[in-house]
Write an enzyme that holds these catalytic residues in place. Structure first.
Site, PDB file in Angstrom:
ATOM      1  N   ASP A  80       0.919   4.472   2.589  1.00 39.08           N
ATOM      2  CA  ASP A  80       1.271   4.047   1.221  1.00 39.08           C
ATOM      3  C   ASP A  80       0.023   3.584   0.473  1.00 39.08           C
ATOM      4  O   ASP A  80       0.003   2.519  -0.135  1.00 39.08           O
ATOM      5  CB  ASP A  80       2.317   2.931   1.256  1.00 39.08           C
ATOM      6  CG  ASP A  80       3.002   2.728  -0.104  1.00 39.08           C
ATOM      7  OD1 ASP A  80       3.064   3.696  -0.893  1.00 39.08           O
ATOM      8  OD2 ASP A  80       3.470   1.612  -0.373  1.00 39.08           O
ATOM      9  N   GLY A 139       6.649  -2.819  -3.033  1.00 40.63           N
ATOM     10  CA  GLY A 139       6.112  -1.554  -2.558  1.00 40.63           C
ATOM     11  C   GLY A 139       7.138  -0.767  -1.779  1.00 40.63           C
ATOM     12  O   GLY A 139       8.328  -1.092  -1.764  1.00 40.63           O
ATOM     13  N   LEU A 162       4.960 -11.047  -6.226  1.00 42.26           N
ATOM     14  CA  LEU A 162       3.679 -10.460  -6.603  1.00 42.26           C
ATOM     15  C   LEU A 162       3.788  -8.958  -6.827  1.00 42.26           C
ATOM     16  O   LEU A 162       2.974  -8.372  -7.538  1.00 42.26           O
ATOM     17  CB  LEU A 162       2.635 -10.731  -5.514  1.00 42.26           C
ATOM     18  CG  LEU A 162       2.271 -12.201  -5.274  1.00 42.26           C
ATOM     19  CD1 LEU A 162       1.362 -12.334  -4.059  1.00 42.26           C
ATOM     20  CD2 LEU A 162       1.596 -12.791  -6.507  1.00 42.26           C
TER      21      LEU A 162
END
Length: 324
Positions: free
Chosen positions: A174, A46, A43
């Site tokens: 983040d 990160g 998906l």
């Protein structure tokens, strides 16, 4: 039907969403439901790892974040305890953490000129899966442009979620459009939260060579001096608010802390530009857009003490709301 809390299995041997919730899940199960962490199930990637789509035996879908092997994850009981603390957090704008895995397996590795058998630990976190996808996808990857009402609702929701996390306190580390997921009502939910806690604050504070986060969203005081505070998140939030308000993408590349993107927004997004981009909106909505852009610019002040607190940001957004 009772569930086996150690395996996530029900009495009939099946894996269901309810049985997965709040469980430590076996690594082999997570491999199976993600197609062995296949590229087709990926998906996104990160700062902390790669997220895969996992399909349970009852058809329920979860998002499985396989943390990078070199991530400075706290070991053993410290990891488990912190994850279970995070699983207890409930907020409408925070993506629920529904399961986790911390499992070591013997692997043959090459070390100091010879092959040895070593325990290699895998750390994985499982979240609720939202089919609408991320804010990144909805802003920049689908042809239909989101209307301002939806954008403003998303900005408010992200800020509400961050207010909740900072009250704990949790520093996200983040925050960016890829880590905001949208439910069927386009309500935003912050994902990847609490990883600074799992990694251990001291690990993430060490120095700029060990920075955790996405290059174009990292606050300069963290990037260059390793300083972490809630104001680090406020810097990233400012960039996210500007992207959501303008529809323009922060393309970091090799650009630290989005300096060029910020300059472009400051120089070009005048009241005249806003009116030309949104000709059908009424004056109140145009005022909201201008105010959100200004909030974003305040958030990215180089000096962190000049940035607004999340409480002040929420106060401003609530005053701007036509209906709170």
């Amino acid at each position: 039907m009772a569930a086996d809390s150690s395996s996530g299995k029900t009495d009939d041997g099946k894996i269901g969403a309810a049985s997965a919730e709040r469980n430590e899940l076996p690594l082999q199960l997570l491999r199976n439901i993600t197609g062995q962490f296949s590229e087709e199930r990926r998906l996104g990637t990160g700062a902390f790892g790669t997220v895969y789509k996992g399909i349970l035996e009852d058809g329920e879908v979860i998002a499985v974040n396989k943390l990078a092997e070199n991530s400075p994850v706290a070991r053993d009981k410290a990891f488990t305890d912190e994850v279970q603390n995070l699983m207890a957090l409930k907020n409408e704008n925070v993506l629920p953490l529904v399961g986790y895995c911390y499992e070591g397996q013997k692997e043959v590795v090459f070390n100091n000129g010879k092959y040895i058998a070593a325990d290699i630990f895998q750390s994985l976190l499982c979240y609720e899966y939202l089919p609408e996808g991320t804010l990144q996808r909805n802003l920049f990857e689908v042809p239909k442009k989101m209307d301002w009402e939806t954008r403003f609702k998303i900005i408010k929701g992200v800020c509400k979620g961050l207010l909740f996390l900072h009250s704990i306190p949790i520093v996200h580390m983040d925050l960016k459009p890829e880590n905001i997921w949208l439910d069927n009502y386009m309500r935003p939910k912050i994902a990847e939260f609490g990883l600074s806690r799992i990694f251990g604050q001291e690990q993430t504070r060490m120095n700029a060579q060990n920075i955790v986060g996405s290059y174009g969203y990292i606050a300069p005081e963290y990037l260059y001096r390793g300083e972490i505070s809630t104001m680090s998140d406020i810097y990233s939030l400012g960039l996210l608010i500007m992207e959501t308000s303008t529809g323009e993408k922060n393309c970091p590349g090799n650009e630290p802390s989005a300096v060029k993107f910020i300059k472009n927004v400051r120089d070009n997004w005048t009241e005249e530009r806003i009116a030309s981009e949104y000709p059908s909106l009424d004056p109140d909505c145009l005022k909201q857009i201008k105010a959100c852009i200004n909030i974003g610019l305040e958030c990215v002040e180089i000096g962190r003490r000049k940035r607004p607190s999340i409480e002040k940001i929420m106060d401003t957004l609530n005053r701007l709301s036509q209906v709170d």
